[in-house]
Design a protein around this motif. Structure first.
Motif, PDB file in Angstrom:
ATOM      1  N   ASN A   2      69.906  65.884 117.164  1.00 14.29           N
ATOM      2  CA  ASN A   2      69.387  66.407 115.909  1.00 14.29           C
ATOM      3  C   ASN A   2      67.882  66.281 115.873  1.00 14.29           C
ATOM      4  OD1 ASN A   2      71.953  66.979 114.903  1.00 14.29           O
ATOM      5  ND2 ASN A   2      72.218  64.874 114.158  1.00 14.29           N
ATOM      6  N   HIS A   3      67.220  67.327 115.369  1.00 12.70           N
ATOM      7  CA  HIS A   3      65.770  67.331 115.231  1.00 12.70           C
ATOM      8  C   HIS A   3      65.427  67.461 113.750  1.00 12.70           C
ATOM      9  CE1 HIS A   3      65.031  67.655 119.561  1.00 12.70           C
ATOM     10  NE2 HIS A   3      66.056  68.503 119.585  1.00 12.70           N
ATOM     11  N   LYS A   4      64.592  66.561 113.270  1.00 15.25           N
ATOM     12  CA  LYS A   4      64.169  66.634 111.879  1.00 15.25           C
ATOM     13  C   LYS A   4      63.237  67.815 111.667  1.00 15.25           C
ATOM     14  CE  LYS A   4      62.356  62.646 111.095  1.00 15.25           C
ATOM     15  NZ  LYS A   4      61.778  61.510 110.312  1.00 15.25           N
ATOM     16  N   ILE A   5      63.383  68.468 110.534  1.00 16.01           N
ATOM     17  CA  ILE A   5      62.466  69.542 110.159  1.00 16.01           C
ATOM     18  C   ILE A   5      61.178  68.913 109.655  1.00 16.01           C
ATOM     19  CG2 ILE A   5      62.069  71.465 108.595  1.00 16.01           C
ATOM     20  CD1 ILE A   5      65.070  71.944 108.570  1.00 16.01           C
ATOM     21  N   ARG A   6      60.083  69.280 110.244  1.00 21.14           N
ATOM     22  CA  ARG A   6      58.789  68.737 109.839  1.00 21.14           C
ATOM     23  C   ARG A   6      58.169  69.651 108.773  1.00 21.14           C
ATOM     24  NH1 ARG A   6      55.712  64.910 111.899  1.00 21.14           N
ATOM     25  NH2 ARG A   6      57.029  64.816 113.774  1.00 21.14           N
ATOM     26  N   ILE A   7      57.892  69.092 107.614  1.00 17.20           N
ATOM     27  CA  ILE A   7      57.303  69.862 106.519  1.00 17.20           C
ATOM     28  C   ILE A   7      55.787  69.699 106.559  1.00 17.20           C
ATOM     29  CG2 ILE A   7      57.167  70.138 104.016  1.00 17.20           C
ATOM     30  CD1 ILE A   7      60.002  69.088 103.818  1.00 17.20           C
ATOM     31  N   ARG A   8      55.089  70.813 106.629  1.00 15.77           N
ATOM     32  CA  ARG A   8      53.628  70.770 106.651  1.00 15.77           C
ATOM     33  C   ARG A   8      53.107  70.378 105.275  1.00 15.77           C
ATOM     34  NH1 ARG A   8      48.967  74.541 106.876  1.00 15.77           N
ATOM     35  NH2 ARG A   8      50.293  76.207 106.036  1.00 15.77           N
ATOM     36  N   LYS A   9      52.089  69.521 105.257  1.00 12.51           N
ATOM     37  CA  LYS A   9      51.490  69.065 104.012  1.00 12.51           C
ATOM     38  C   LYS A   9      50.154  69.763 103.811  1.00 12.51           C
ATOM     39  CE  LYS A   9      53.751  64.554 104.318  1.00 12.51           C
ATOM     40  NZ  LYS A   9      53.589  63.081 104.373  1.00 12.51           N
ATOM     41  N   LEU A  10      49.985  70.362 102.641  1.00 13.53           N
ATOM     42  CA  LEU A  10      48.794  71.147 102.346  1.00 13.53           C
ATOM     43  C   LEU A  10      47.756  70.284 101.628  1.00 13.53           C
ATOM     44  CD1 LEU A  10      50.515  74.365 100.943  1.00 13.53           C
ATOM     45  CD2 LEU A  10      49.951  73.825 103.322  1.00 13.53           C
ATOM     46  N   PRO A  11      46.522  70.254 102.123  1.00 16.93           N
ATOM     47  CA  PRO A  11      45.463  69.537 101.387  1.00 16.93           C
ATOM     48  C   PRO A  11      45.205  70.196 100.035  1.00 16.93           C
ATOM     49  CG  PRO A  11      44.795  70.050 103.646  1.00 16.93           C
ATOM     50  CD  PRO A  11      46.039  70.823 103.390  1.00 16.93           C
ATOM     51  N   THR A  12      45.022  69.375  99.019  1.00 15.43           N
ATOM     52  CA  THR A  12      44.821  69.909  97.670  1.00 15.43           C
ATOM     53  C   THR A  12      43.360  70.195  97.356  1.00 15.43           C
ATOM     54  OG1 THR A  12      44.601  67.696  96.704  1.00 15.43           O
ATOM     55  CG2 THR A  12      46.829  68.630  96.839  1.00 15.43           C
ATOM     56  N   GLY A  13      42.434  69.547  98.072  1.00 16.45           N
ATOM     57  CA  GLY A  13      41.025  69.702  97.740  1.00 16.45           C
ATOM     58  C   GLY A  13      40.600  68.886  96.541  1.00 16.45           C
ATOM     59  N   VAL A  14      41.509  68.062  96.007  1.00 12.05           N
ATOM     60  CA  VAL A  14      41.202  67.204  94.860  1.00 12.05           C
ATOM     61  C   VAL A  14      41.020  65.782  95.385  1.00 12.05           C
ATOM     62  CG1 VAL A  14      42.016  66.343  92.629  1.00 12.05           C
ATOM     63  CG2 VAL A  14      42.598  68.673  93.367  1.00 12.05           C
ATOM     64  N   PRO A  15      39.807  65.231  95.341  1.00 13.33           N
ATOM     65  CA  PRO A  15      39.586  63.876  95.876  1.00 13.33           C
ATOM     66  C   PRO A  15      40.548  62.864  95.262  1.00 13.33           C
ATOM     67  CG  PRO A  15      37.482  64.921  95.356  1.00 13.33           C
ATOM     68  CD  PRO A  15      38.562  65.831  94.814  1.00 13.33           C
ATOM     69  N   GLY A  16      41.245  62.136  96.122  1.00  7.81           N
ATOM     70  CA  GLY A  16      42.167  61.104  95.674  1.00  7.81           C
ATOM     71  C   GLY A  16      43.600  61.561  95.517  1.00  7.81           C
ATOM     72  N   LEU A  17      43.839  62.882  95.351  1.00  4.00           N
ATOM     73  CA  LEU A  17      45.192  63.352  95.059  1.00  4.00           C
ATOM     74  C   LEU A  17      46.091  63.338  96.294  1.00  4.00           C
ATOM     75  CD1 LEU A  17      47.255  64.441  93.092  1.00  4.00           C
ATOM     76  CD2 LEU A  17      46.319  66.748  93.452  1.00  4.00           C
ATOM     77  N   ASP A  18      45.553  63.700  97.457  1.00  5.70           N
ATOM     78  CA  ASP A  18      46.397  63.730  98.657  1.00  5.70           C
ATOM     79  C   ASP A  18      46.986  62.359  98.962  1.00  5.70           C
ATOM     80  OD1 ASP A  18      45.807  66.374  98.865  1.00  5.70           O
ATOM     81  OD2 ASP A  18      44.422  66.183 100.551  1.00  5.70           O
ATOM     82  N   ASP A  19      46.205  61.298  98.750  1.00  8.00           N
ATOM     83  CA  ASP A  19      46.722  59.940  98.966  1.00  8.00           C
ATOM     84  C   ASP A  19      47.867  59.637  98.016  1.00  8.00           C
ATOM     85  OD1 ASP A  19      44.955  59.403 101.010  1.00  8.00           O
ATOM     86  OD2 ASP A  19      43.443  58.553  99.693  1.00  8.00           O
ATOM     87  N   LEU A  20      47.744  60.084  96.759  1.00 11.43           N
ATOM     88  CA  LEU A  20      48.808  59.831  95.787  1.00 11.43           C
ATOM     89  C   LEU A  20      50.084  60.576  96.161  1.00 11.43           C
ATOM     90  CD1 LEU A  20      46.970  60.017  92.330  1.00 11.43           C
ATOM     91  CD2 LEU A  20      47.430  58.022  93.740  1.00 11.43           C
ATOM     92  N   LEU A  21      49.926  61.783  96.718  1.00 13.28           N
ATOM     93  CA  LEU A  21      51.086  62.614  97.037  1.00 13.28           C
ATOM     94  C   LEU A  21      51.764  62.201  98.334  1.00 13.28           C
ATOM     95  CD1 LEU A  21      49.612  66.128  96.159  1.00 13.28           C
ATOM     96  CD2 LEU A  21      51.170  64.751  94.777  1.00 13.28           C
ATOM     97  N   GLY A  22      51.142  61.325  99.097  1.00 13.07           N
ATOM     98  CA  GLY A  22      51.706  60.936 100.382  1.00 13.07           C
ATOM     99  C   GLY A  22      51.200  61.793 101.519  1.00 13.07           C
ATOM    100  N   GLY A  23      50.000  62.384 101.353  1.00 10.99           N
ATOM    101  CA  GLY A  23      49.405  63.173 102.430  1.00 10.99           C
ATOM    102  C   GLY A  23      49.118  64.607 102.078  1.00 10.99           C
ATOM    103  N   GLY A  24      49.534  65.085 100.911  1.00 15.72           N
ATOM    104  CA  GLY A  24      49.301  66.466 100.501  1.00 15.72           C
ATOM    105  C   GLY A  24      50.538  67.072  99.883  1.00 15.72           C
TER     106      GLY A  24
END
Length: 498
Positions: A2-24
């Motif tokens: 089994n291979h896990k589906i990797r979900i791409r994380k999109l940068p938000t451009g909002v300082p501090g928000l990507d860290d809160l979201l777990g990477g984007g």
């Protein structure tokens, strides 16, 4: 296999928000941006959209408000993230207000679906979907149609090969009963509150499927650059964390002859030192020597000044170091801050300078410049800030002013002495009709240290520590000094039991 589906994380451009979201933001996720009116929802949506929009990553923005998109754009283009060249190229606006006036929700849904199919966007925004519930008549059947419309719209958006957002006002009670909050992959909740004359805005990541997000409320500001979030007491993922070991640590020099010996060989790296004393006892000068010694040894520093403007710093040497860029300055004298915002600025300065030493001058001034909402949890928030800084391996020196009381011995007006790994106490004594300064080391965690009380002087060359205090003529305690005998313990008089 089994291979896990990797979900791409999109940068938000909002300082501090990507860290809160777990990477984007997860690509192709369906998200709600909800909260009170004026909380920054539309600005947040535009900041994300203009960050991601490109000729190969187009965005479609539906407006369902009564005002035209042109009016909204006139205000949004005041922010630095706004790129006018992307409008009508990689960003397309569609106004649905006329369709809504007819009250045919099936037609509105069909219009949205058709626009998406024709434009093939990677990002879709509907602002404000909440106004759909308030448009038209409020008969029971029509309210049912609107709820059905929103559920159908949400299901459509989850099936598009696009990252989608619904934006609108919701109360907490409505959120508990709305099926939209169940269907959504991500929920961002924005709030604002006014206390006295200070407005404080906070963001909460209520939900983000498939990744670990940081819970809790996080302070944010809206300025000319858009939204900036100050995550609550978090160590950045690219910062190495040092484990504090009580014994056998490397020690750093304080820059004051004799003080290293009193501390047992210097201050252990990664420790938090609290310097307490009354006004004018030399706390800021001791802090200055600490930073200057760091520069001499190739250990840059940062000072957060909460009592004096940089131009009012008493020590010219420190002002020279700041203007030369060898010591970073966080000037928060005239701002209403949160501790998380201060921590964010400190970490940014530490990373920029690769700083090893931090001075907070002082905790007393820090509390004064904090917004009133943060006073109640001052001790808890201060604990988190010190833990983050020392966890980064930075050595922290904090100053704290005490009232001019000499009948008891205290270390902090906030009960925050427990934060410190080491404590230096400065006091005044009266000797032979003159005020003298004395200092002592009250604590160095996991290390032997001097128990002596030593006289010291402040000169043009800095602090000079004298010999141990053997006897003195008395302590300022509101009683005539002639009544005190040599050798009287600190805080006692002839009539006090020893």
């Amino acid at each position: 296999m089994n291979h896990k589906i990797r979900i791409r994380k999109l940068p938000t451009g909002v300082p501090g928000l990507d860290d809160l979201l777990g990477g984007g933001l997860p690509e192709y996720s369906f998200n709600l941006i909800a909260g009170c009116p004026g909380g920054g929802k539309t600005t947040l949506a535009h900041q994300i959209m203009f960050t991601q929009a490109s000729p190969t990553n187009r965005a479609l923005f539906f407006t369902v408000l009564g005002e035209p998109a042109l009016k909204m754009l006139r205000y949004q283009q005041q922010f630095s993230f706004f790129d006018i060249d992307k409008v009508n190229n990689s960003v397309h606006y569609v106004n649905l207000s006329q369709d809504l006036q007819q009250g045919d929700f099936d037609k509105v849904l069909m219009r949205i679906v058709n626009e998406v199919q024709q434009y093939a966007p990677s990002l879709v925004f509907v602002d404000s979907f909440r106004s759909l519930l308030r448009s038209g008549k409020q008969a029971h059947a029509e309210r049912f149609d609107m709820q059905r419309f929103l559920q159908q719209l949400a299901m459509e958006m989850t099936g598009w090969q696009a990252t989608t957002f619904l934006i609108g006002e919701y109360s907490a009670a409505e959120a508990d009963s709305s099926p939209l909050f169940t269907v959504a992959d991500g929920i961002l909740w924005l709030t604002q509150s006014l206390h006295r004359d200070t407005m404080v805005r906070k963001l909460q990541v209520v939900k983000m499927r498939g990744q670990s997000q940081h819970s809790g409320l996080h302070t944010f500001r809206i300025d000319d650059n858009g939204i900036q979030i100050f995550p609550r007491a978090m160590v950045p993922t690219n910062t190495a964390v040092a484990i504090k070991v009580p014994g056998g640590k490397k020690r750093i020099a304080m820059g004051i002859p004799g003080l290293d010996e009193m501390l047992g060989g210097g201050l252990p790296t990664g420790y938090a030192l609290l310097v307490v004393g009354p006004s004018g006892s030399g706390k800021t000068i001791l802090s200055t020597e600490f930073l200057a010694e760091g520069v001499r040894r190739g250990e840059p520093g940062v000072i957060a000044a909460f009592e004096k403007h940089p131009n009012q710093l008493l020590n010219k040497a420190l002002y020279t170091l700041v203007t030369a860029g060898q010591v970073g300055m966080i000037d928060a004298y005239s701002l209403s801050l949160s501790i998380d915002e201060t921590l964010y600025e400190l970490i940014k300065a530490i990373e920029r300078l690769q700083a090893k030493r931090v001075v907070i001058d002082s905790l007393s001034g820090f509390e004064l410049v904090l917004a009133p909402q943060f006073h109640e949890d001052f001790r808890g928030a201060l604990y988190r800030m010190v833990a983050v800084l020392t966890g980064m391996g930075v050595t922290v020196l904090m100053t704290s002013e005490l009232e001019d009381r000499y009948t008891d011995l205290r270390f902090s007006p906030f009960g925050s002495a427990f934060l410190a790994d080491a404590i230096i106490v400065q006091r005044y004594v009266e000797m032979e009709g003159s005020l003298k300064r004395v200092l002592s080391v009250a604590k160095v965690r996991g290390s032997e240290h001097s128990k002596e009380i030593r006289l010291f002087e402040i000169t043009d060359a800095g602090i000079i520590i004298g010999q141990p205090l053997k006897c003195y003529s008395g302590i300022l305690s509101g009683r005539p000094s002639v009544d005190a005998k040599p050798g009287t313990p600190m805080g006692a008089s002839n009539d006090d039991p020893l």
